[in-house]
Motif scaffolding. Sequence first.
Motif, PDB file in Angstrom:
ATOM      1  N   TRP A   1       0.965  -1.148   0.247  1.00  0.00           N
ATOM      2  CA  TRP A   1      -0.046  -0.331   0.635  1.00  0.00           C
ATOM      3  C   TRP A   1       1.154   1.169   0.120  1.00  0.00           C
ATOM      4  CZ3 TRP A   1      -4.504   1.905  -1.734  1.00  0.00           C
ATOM      5  CH2 TRP A   1      -5.059   2.740  -1.319  1.00  0.00           C
TER       6      TRP A   1
ATOM      7  N   THR B   1      -1.345   1.903   6.873  1.00  0.00           N
ATOM      8  CA  THR B   1      -2.092   1.526   7.052  1.00  0.00           C
ATOM      9  C   THR B   1      -2.926   1.371   8.649  1.00  0.00           C
ATOM     10  OG1 THR B   1      -0.754  -0.690   8.225  1.00  0.00           O
ATOM     11  CG2 THR B   1      -1.157  -0.407   5.646  1.00  0.00           C
TER      12      THR B   1
ATOM     13  N   THR C   1      -5.783  -3.222   4.772  1.00  0.00           N
ATOM     14  CA  THR C   1      -5.383  -1.605   4.961  1.00  0.00           C
ATOM     15  C   THR C   1      -6.179  -1.168   6.375  1.00  0.00           C
ATOM     16  OG1 THR C   1      -6.948  -1.415   3.296  1.00  0.00           O
ATOM     17  CG2 THR C   1      -4.101  -1.754   2.125  1.00  0.00           C
TER      18      THR C   1
END
Length: 266
Positions: A85, A197, A226
Amino acid sequence: MSIMATTALRSALKAKVPLQVGRMCYSSVPTTKLFIDGKFVESKTSEWLDIHNPATNEVITRVPKATQEEMLAAVDSCSRAYRSWSETSILARQQVFLRYQQIIKDNIKELAKSITLEQGKTLADAEGDVFRGLQVVEHACSITSLMLGETLPSITKDMDTYTYRLPIGVCAGIAPFNFPAMIPLWMFPMGMVSGNTYLLKPSERVPGCAMLLAKMMQDAGAPDGTLNLIHGQHDGESWSLLPLVTVRTYCIGQMIKATFTKYVTS
């Protein structure tokens, strides 16, 4: 009172029939799930909290006190998701939150009903709660400007300075009871759109709205891991037991305190 009614009452009292007040069959009461690694999972805890509808005092759900293993599983999920991410392009993250703000707009009334059911706010006040949180999500959509760095050339001979804004890791937040939508939406959208996250623990007294927000976040395209949600109190709020958490945010009354700790990569 008639003689016949009086006689019947005395007979009932002499029989010493046990009075059962507030007895309930929990098999018919739904449970609030944990949200870990993109899945709504039943907690394995043996400790539960009853959530009452303040208008009727009816038990509407049971909330788990997450176990230490479940907390660690949620943090581990955040940690694993962070690797990809944080490297996702800022435009891709922006697109997720552009979709997210639209989903929230389309479902404001559903979110407000959840708040009213668990907390007792009027529907109008509950919609305002959601709307004030939505404004932060809309602000998160301007992340392409918010994440701009700075450059200062020739600060001295043969020296320029550059500033970069980068993700920092796994973040966690504990939200209070009074604003079930607004305060969680102060927390995880800005953290996530920046490439971090997030592990959220909503108030154990009003968990329903946060669970809906998590599902909408998933529907908007946020990758599994996430955003994770756990529930509970006391041990469920012991972030000191979670060494992989980099930033911890608490909302106490009107004060938000962020505690920065060394990030452990083990």
